[in-house]
Design an enzyme around this catalytic site. Structure first.
Site, PDB file in Angstrom:
ATOM      1  N   ILE A 166       0.833  -1.210   0.000  1.00  0.00           N
ATOM      2  CA  ILE A 166       0.000   0.000   0.000  1.00  0.00           C
ATOM      3  C   ILE A 166       0.868   1.262   0.000  1.00  0.00           C
ATOM      4  O   ILE A 166       0.616   2.198  -0.770  1.00  0.00           O
ATOM      5  CB  ILE A 166      -0.977  -0.020   1.207  1.00  0.00           C
ATOM      6  CG1 ILE A 166      -1.944  -1.200   1.059  1.00  0.00           C
ATOM      7  CG2 ILE A 166      -1.739   1.294   1.321  1.00  0.00           C
ATOM      8  CD1 ILE A 166      -2.772  -1.507   2.294  1.00  0.00           C
ATOM      9  N   ASP A 185      11.148   2.507   6.478  1.00  0.00           N
ATOM     10  CA  ASP A 185      10.758   1.101   6.502  1.00  0.00           C
ATOM     11  C   ASP A 185      12.024   0.290   6.749  1.00  0.00           C
ATOM     12  O   ASP A 185      12.876   0.170   5.857  1.00  0.00           O
ATOM     13  CB  ASP A 185      10.114   0.714   5.156  1.00  0.00           C
ATOM     14  CG  ASP A 185       9.547  -0.699   5.175  1.00  0.00           C
ATOM     15  OD1 ASP A 185      10.122  -1.575   5.856  1.00  0.00           O
ATOM     16  OD2 ASP A 185       8.527  -0.927   4.496  1.00  0.00           O
ATOM     17  N   ARG A 246      -3.438   0.659  11.084  1.00  0.00           N
ATOM     18  CA  ARG A 246      -4.104   0.149  12.280  1.00  0.00           C
ATOM     19  C   ARG A 246      -4.079   1.240  13.349  1.00  0.00           C
ATOM     20  O   ARG A 246      -3.065   1.938  13.519  1.00  0.00           O
ATOM     21  CB  ARG A 246      -3.385  -1.087  12.835  1.00  0.00           C
ATOM     22  CG  ARG A 246      -3.689  -2.355  12.111  1.00  0.00           C
ATOM     23  CD  ARG A 246      -5.138  -2.824  12.299  1.00  0.00           C
ATOM     24  NE  ARG A 246      -5.399  -4.048  11.566  1.00  0.00           N
ATOM     25  CZ  ARG A 246      -5.818  -4.115  10.307  1.00  0.00           C
ATOM     26  NH1 ARG A 246      -6.036  -2.997   9.616  1.00  0.00           N
ATOM     27  NH2 ARG A 246      -6.034  -5.281   9.721  1.00  0.00           N
ATOM     28  N   ASP A 270      -8.658   6.486   9.486  1.00  0.00           N
ATOM     29  CA  ASP A 270      -9.675   5.491   9.121  1.00  0.00           C
ATOM     30  C   ASP A 270      -9.743   4.393  10.182  1.00  0.00           C
ATOM     31  O   ASP A 270     -10.635   3.557  10.144  1.00  0.00           O
ATOM     32  CB  ASP A 270      -9.315   4.881   7.758  1.00  0.00           C
ATOM     33  CG  ASP A 270     -10.356   3.882   7.264  1.00  0.00           C
ATOM     34  OD1 ASP A 270     -11.545   4.260   7.200  1.00  0.00           O
ATOM     35  OD2 ASP A 270      -9.998   2.727   6.970  1.00  0.00           O
ATOM     36  N   GLU A 275     -12.405  -0.087  17.990  1.00  0.00           N
ATOM     37  CA  GLU A 275     -13.362  -0.011  16.875  1.00  0.00           C
ATOM     38  C   GLU A 275     -14.583  -0.862  17.180  1.00  0.00           C
ATOM     39  O   GLU A 275     -14.411  -1.956  17.739  1.00  0.00           O
ATOM     40  CB  GLU A 275     -12.698  -0.477  15.584  1.00  0.00           C
ATOM     41  CG  GLU A 275     -11.581   0.460  15.159  1.00  0.00           C
ATOM     42  CD  GLU A 275     -10.899   0.047  13.851  1.00  0.00           C
ATOM     43  OE1 GLU A 275     -11.375  -0.882  13.180  1.00  0.00           O
ATOM     44  OE2 GLU A 275      -9.885   0.668  13.522  1.00  0.00           O
ATOM     45  N   HIS A 294     -13.104   2.835   9.318  1.00  0.00           N
ATOM     46  CA  HIS A 294     -12.384   1.636   8.820  1.00  0.00           C
ATOM     47  C   HIS A 294     -13.037   1.090   7.537  1.00  0.00           C
ATOM     48  O   HIS A 294     -13.455  -0.065   7.474  1.00  0.00           O
ATOM     49  CB  HIS A 294     -12.326   0.544   9.904  1.00  0.00           C
ATOM     50  CG  HIS A 294     -11.204  -0.434   9.664  1.00  0.00           C
ATOM     51  ND1 HIS A 294     -10.524  -1.073  10.671  1.00  0.00           N
ATOM     52  CD2 HIS A 294     -10.630  -0.884   8.510  1.00  0.00           C
ATOM     53  CE1 HIS A 294      -9.602  -1.870  10.160  1.00  0.00           C
ATOM     54  NE2 HIS A 294      -9.647  -1.767   8.840  1.00  0.00           N
ATOM     55  N   ALA A 297     -10.667  -0.121   2.784  1.00  0.00           N
ATOM     56  CA  ALA A 297     -10.486  -1.271   1.884  1.00  0.00           C
ATOM     57  C   ALA A 297     -11.644  -1.441   0.908  1.00  0.00           C
ATOM     58  O   ALA A 297     -11.529  -2.168  -0.073  1.00  0.00           O
ATOM     59  CB  ALA A 297     -10.364  -2.544   2.716  1.00  0.00           C
TER      60      ALA A 297
END
Ligand code: NAI
Length: 337
Positions: A166, A185, A246, A270, A275, A294, A297
């Site tokens: 992503i 990363d 997340r 998001d 949640e 959320h 996707a």
């Protein structure tokens, strides 16, 4: 590599999130073609999962509620494979599965475009104050400009935390705006970053230099609360933060402090630490926060791709093949007989 085959392989989906990602309708036929049976349930608790999945060869879980806990996994005597219907698998007790010789798989490809698009939607909304101006106009106000500063994305610096599927798609999408793209990363090479126009830097460099930060790493012990008071103290004053990975990657209490004192000018989320977002969450009262529930996707195409991928992975297990998306690969040395 082949794996043991069951006589009566059952594939059980233990929950799904209505109406976003209901099964499409082709699942039973596809699993039957592979030689197994498909059933689907909407479990809300660990005990409900145990009621429906005790004899399952493959257990599929969709929501990020922790339903496949160590306690549940210890009571699944026939399970060979646990599938998380999604990219993140932090809601499955992977260690417990590995100890018992069960494969854990994810379905990483179905929503890469959607989640990248959503991150950019949140980013642009924060930069252009779309939601805040929209709310003001709907309230009957006559705003003449955005409620805060804005930013020209062209020539700005965007920092991407997590340059996987992503994060890379976000970098590719952003290239049209011609920003400088930095990435943090620890598992990515400079060459791989350069292939999507990103410069690999340390977390501290990214925090200090970026005008916009977007998070695309998984939730792991290493990334839990990666964004906290200490790291937020390093960001450029007026930075924008976006997260559709997340919720727990961000310490929400620290985020609220940073939004309150201007270290962050706006944020788009998001995903949340809890949640669905509790009705009394203080996040709901913050004007310079753009919130979505959320849904990054989702698209109808992603829903079809998701169930096609689930059937492919489950079908492999039913037929005695190792699926391509095993995330605990060390288990392949000691699969349960
Ligand atoms: P991916 O596995 O392709 O990429 C994750 C990247 O994060 C990898 O390059 C990895 O090296 C990097 N990473 C690992 N530890 C890190 C650390 N400590 N610091 C920085 N980077 C680190 O996964 P993909 O498909 O890009 O998805 C990323 C995350 O997005 C998923 O883990 C999932 O939690 C989340 N997601 C959220 C969705 C939503 O609906 N909001 C939908 C799909 C995924």
């Amino acid at each position: 590599m082949n794996i043991p085959k069951d006589v009566d392989p059952q594939v059980v989906l233990v929950d799904f999130s209505r109406p976003l990602f209901e099964p499409v309708g082709f699942e039973a036929e596809r699993i039957a073609q592979a030689g197994g049976t498909w059933s689907q349930f909407e479990c809300r608790s660990e005990d409900q999962v145990l009621q429906v999945a005790r004899n399952a060869t493959v257990v599929v879980v969709q929501s990020v509620r922790p339903l496949l806990t160590r306690r549940v996994i210890e009571q699944l005597p026939r399970a060979r494979c646990l599938i998380r219907a999604g990219a993140g698998f932090d809601s499955i007790a992977v260690d417990a599965a590995t100890e018992r010789g069960m494969m854990v798989c994810n379905t990483p490809s179905y929503c890469v475009d959607e989640v990248a698009d959503h991150a950019i939607a949140l980013m642009l909304d924060c930069i252009r104050h779309v939601s805040r101006l929209d709310r003001a106009i709907h309230r009957g106000e006559q705003p003449v400009r955005g409620p805060g500063e804005t930013l020209r994305l062209h020539g700005s610096t965007v920092g991407i935390i997590g340059l996987g599927a992503i994060g890379r798609r976000v970098a590719q999408r952003l290239s049209g705006w011609e920003p400088r793209i930095l990435a943090f990363d620890p598992y990515c090479t400079p060459e791989r970053a350069a292939s999507v126009g990103a410069e690999l830097v340390s977390l501290e460099q990214l925090l200090r230099l970026a005008d916009v930060i977007t998070i695309h790493c998984p939730l792991t012990p290493e990334t839990e609360h990666l964004i906290n008071d200490r790291t937020l103290a390093m960001v450029k004053p007026g930075c924008i933060l976006v997260n559709d990975s997340r919720g727990a990657v961000i310490d929400e209490a620290a985020l609220l402090r940073a939004l309150g004192d201007g270290r962050l000018w706006a944020a788009g989320l998001d995903v949340f630490e809890r949640e669905p977002l509790p009705l009394d969450s203080p996040l709901r009262a913050v004007e310079n926060l753009v919130l979505t529930p959320h849904v990054a996707a989702y698209s109808p195409e992603a829903r079809i791709d998701l169930y096609a991928e689930i059937c492919e992975v489950a079908g492999d297990v039913v037929q005695g093949r190792v699926p391509r998306t095993v995330v605990n690969r060390q288990v392949l040395q000691h699969l349960r007989p």
